[in-house]
Write an enzyme that holds these catalytic residues in place. Structure first.
Site, PDB file in Angstrom:
ATOM      1  N   GLU A 219       0.855  -1.185   0.000  1.00 50.81           N
ATOM      2  CA  GLU A 219       0.000   0.000   0.000  1.00 50.81           C
ATOM      3  C   GLU A 219       0.901   1.248   0.000  1.00 50.81           C
ATOM      4  O   GLU A 219       1.939   1.274   0.679  1.00 50.81           O
ATOM      5  CB  GLU A 219      -0.843  -0.026   1.273  1.00 50.81           C
TER       6      GLU A 219
ATOM      7  N   LYS B  12     -10.312   0.302  -1.201  1.00 49.14           N
ATOM      8  CA  LYS B  12     -10.201  -0.022   0.238  1.00 49.14           C
ATOM      9  C   LYS B  12     -11.456   0.396   1.009  1.00 49.14           C
ATOM     10  O   LYS B  12     -11.900   1.543   0.936  1.00 49.14           O
ATOM     11  CB  LYS B  12      -8.977   0.701   0.806  1.00 49.14           C
TER      12      LYS B  12
ATOM     13  N   CYS C  96      -4.516  -3.434   4.018  1.00 44.01           N
ATOM     14  CA  CYS C  96      -4.163  -2.967   5.355  1.00 44.01           C
ATOM     15  C   CYS C  96      -5.240  -3.179   6.426  1.00 44.01           C
ATOM     16  O   CYS C  96      -5.531  -4.309   6.785  1.00 44.01           O
ATOM     17  CB  CYS C  96      -3.706  -1.506   5.288  1.00 44.01           C
TER      18      CYS C  96
END
Ligand SMILES: *[C@@H]1O[C@H](CO)[C@@H](O)[C@H](O)[C@H]1NC(C)=O
Ligand SMILES: *[C@@H]1O[C@H](CO)[C@@H](O)[C@H](O)[C@H]1NC(C)=O
Ligand SMILES: *[C@@H]1O[C@H](CO)[C@@H](O)[C@H](O)[C@H]1NC(C)=O
Ligand SMILES: *[C@@H]1O[C@H](CO)[C@@H](O)[C@H](O)[C@H]1NC(C)=O
Ligand SMILES: *[C@@H]1O[C@H](CO)[C@@H](O)[C@H](O)[C@H]1NC(C)=O
Ligand SMILES: *[C@@H]1O[C@H](CO)[C@@H](O)[C@H](O)[C@H]1NC(C)=O
Ligand SMILES: *[C@@H]1O[C@H](CO)[C@@H](O)[C@H](O)[C@H]1NC(C)=O
Length: 479
Positions: free
Chosen positions: A58, A160, A193
């Site tokens: 990321e 995300k 993440c």
């Protein structure tokens, strides 16, 4: 065809020193090409080692800490691969302003591997159809993973879901469960993440899409003693019985390091320990293809299980120390109940209301005038500004010799023990970990899950000092 070679690259990102100041597209490209030059070298190295898939972290191309407007020169508009087929390398003129997509696509094609990278995506919103979710400036900005196949075709785009203080990005208007298929290992799911801590999309991909292999790009800020990168990512792979290809950023200032290729059977990982020159690290290893299993593999029940076994545990452990010997302390922002491991061996219990953790332990190396350990229990909402529900049992090395130092950040340990850590959880989602001195993760000797929510982790013959042994239960149903 029952295994394949996977690669992840931990990238020491070259940052824009003033990310909050807007730059032109040209300046943004000059900056991003520096990171892409390194990606290019690593892709060639991965290909030499026969990698079929390579994952980048990321924020690895553009960096982080932008504002909503200062990131604009870095964004491209990424077409939806579910709606159109586009190979940016072979059809570069189809869209303007797609230099990064083109370079990534050519990298995948030239090296004949699947490639996943993270970049910011600008999507104009259809103001007529989505006026209520559209930001006032008329477009969305997403933290995005893109996947290319070995011809360079864009095969997946994932926005995300769980942002972590990212003011430059929007949460997508609806949850995206994104997968792509490969000829060498079937289906992979995409997460980024902070997503790994939540049911959506992570557990939903496993449950509803039958995913057994996750591609995980991250910029993970290490949070000992419970949420260090390799500790939790390895734990997730074991607890969910899936493969996780985890690529972290490398950035000392923000405690970012720790990448790995984790399968239910093995872990290949890297965690920078010394403050030497900050370099990236390519990990390449052969991993088994995980076939689809019943959708019940990671547990079919999202509802709390009966508490009958709590009751019998309480009965069975009546000889354990009385609650009077326990004390409270803060660990990872939460108030834990602790008991000390202050005998040469023992059988301890500590509870947080009805949630109880049990530990049988025997030191094999321990100098009690040097190191103190405690067993902690916590059940409830994690006390962060982003809240989520957990039940956690953890054996930790305390930072000093005072009980008040238990739960603090510790990097080193010399004491070794054989142990059995167990608890009965009101969730099927329990992530087990053993973190040792020098940032090594270890496979438990035995991991037992029985109906009713009981989980037991056994370990003997530790080869290094124990930093943390943990059973991290996520109570998704209470979030
Ligand atoms: C982001 O920038 C702000 C303002 O310059 C600064 O205070 C903050 O520490 C930065 N955060 C990170 C993660 O770099
Ligand atoms: C790209 O930009 C040029 C110059 O602004 C323009 O002439 C052309 O139509 C654009 N192409 C596409 C595909 O939008
Ligand atoms: C975990 O995955 C492996 C490989 O797919 C499978 O053989 C095993 O039965 C699974 N274990 C559990 C507990 O589901
Ligand atoms: C261990 O600690 C308990 C209280 O936490 C105390 O009652 C006991 O005496 C201690 N044992 C030793 C050997 O220090
Ligand atoms: C919970 O978080 C708040 C705000 O950060 C803090 O003031 C409080 O001390 C925390 N509680 C515990 C038990 O750490
Ligand atoms: C235990 O640690 C103390 C303090 O560091 C040290 O003085 C002592 O020699 C150590 N004992 C053993 C047996 O290593
Ligand atoms: C631990 O190590 C000893 C000596 O190397 C060995 O005899 C024993 O079988 C090992 N125990 C386990 C559970 O691996």
């Amino acid at each position: 065809a029952d295994s394949y070679v996977a690669a992840v690259y931990e990238h020491r990102v070259i940052l824009n020193p003033n990310p909050r100041v807007p730059v032109s597209r040209r300046e943004a490209l000059i900056h991003m090409q520096k990171n892409l030059d390194i990606y290019e070298e690593q892709a060639a190295k991965a290909a030499q080692q026969k990698a079929k898939i390579l994952v980048f972290p990321e924020d690895g191309i553009h960096g982080f800490n932008f504002t909503r407007s200062s990131i604009s020169g870095y964004m491209e508009t990424i077409p939806d691969p579910q709606e159109e087929s586009w190979n940016p390398c072979t059809e570069p003129d189809k869209y303007n302003n797609t230099e990064v997509l083109q370079r990534l696509s050519c990298m995948a094609r030239r090296n004949n591997l699947y490639l996943v990278a993270n970049m910011p995506d600008l999507q104009p919103c259809p103001l007529k159809t989505a006026p209520s979710t559209c930001p006032t400036d008329g477009h969305w900005q997403f933290n995005t993973n893109v996947a290319f196949n070995s011809d360079g075709l864009l095969v997946a785009r994932y926005h995300k879901q769980n942002l972590y203080y990212e003011e430059s990005f929007d949460t997508p208007p609806k949850l995206e469960l994104i997968t792509f298929d490969t000829p060498f290992a079937g289906k992979f799911g995409l997460i980024i993440c902070f997503d790994i801590l939540f049911h959506d999309p992570t557990v939903a991909l496993l449950l509803f899409q039958g995913v057994r292999q996750l591609v995980f790009s991250t910029a993970w800020m290490n949070a000992l003693p419970l949420l260090d990168s390799i500790q939790f990512h390895r734990a997730f792979s074991l607890g969910a019985n899936v493969t996780v290809l985890s690529s972290n950023l490398r950035n000392e200032k923000h405690r970012m390091t720790g990448s790995g290729i984790y399968t239910p059977f093995s872990a290949t990982f890297y965690h920078a320990v010394n403050r030497g020159p900050e370099e990236g690290r390519l990990l390449v290893t052969k991993v088994p293809v995980l076939g689809p299993v019943g959708v019940n593999n990671v547990g079919d029940s999202m509802s709390p299980v009966a508490t009958e076994s709590d009751h019998c545990h309480r009965g069975r452990c009546a000889d354990s120390p009385s609650p009077g010997s326990s004390f409270t302390g803060t660990m990872a922002h939460d108030l834990y109940n602790f008991v000390l491991l202050n005998e040469t061996q023992g059988n301890l219990r500590v509870c947080d209301s009805t949630f109880c953790c049990h530990l049988q332990y025997k030191w094999t190396a321990h100098n009690k005038s040097k190191e103190l350990y405690a067993l902690g229990a916590f059940a409830g909402m994690h006390n962060g500004s982003i809240r989520y529900a957990v039940q956690v049992c953890a054996v930790v090395r305390c930072a000093g010799l005072e009980a008040s130092s238990c739960g603090q950040h510790v990097l080193e340990a010399e004491s070794k023990m054989d142990f059995l850590l167990e608890a009965t959880f009101q969730t099927d989602y329990v992530y087990p970990s053993v973190l040792m001195n020098c940032m090594e993760v270890k496979q438990p000797d035995k991991l037992e899950k029985t109906t009713g929510g009981r989980v037991a982790m056994k370990y003997s013959n530790l080869t290094g000092g124990l930093i943390t042994a943990c059973l991290y239960g996520r109570m998704y149903q209470l979030d």
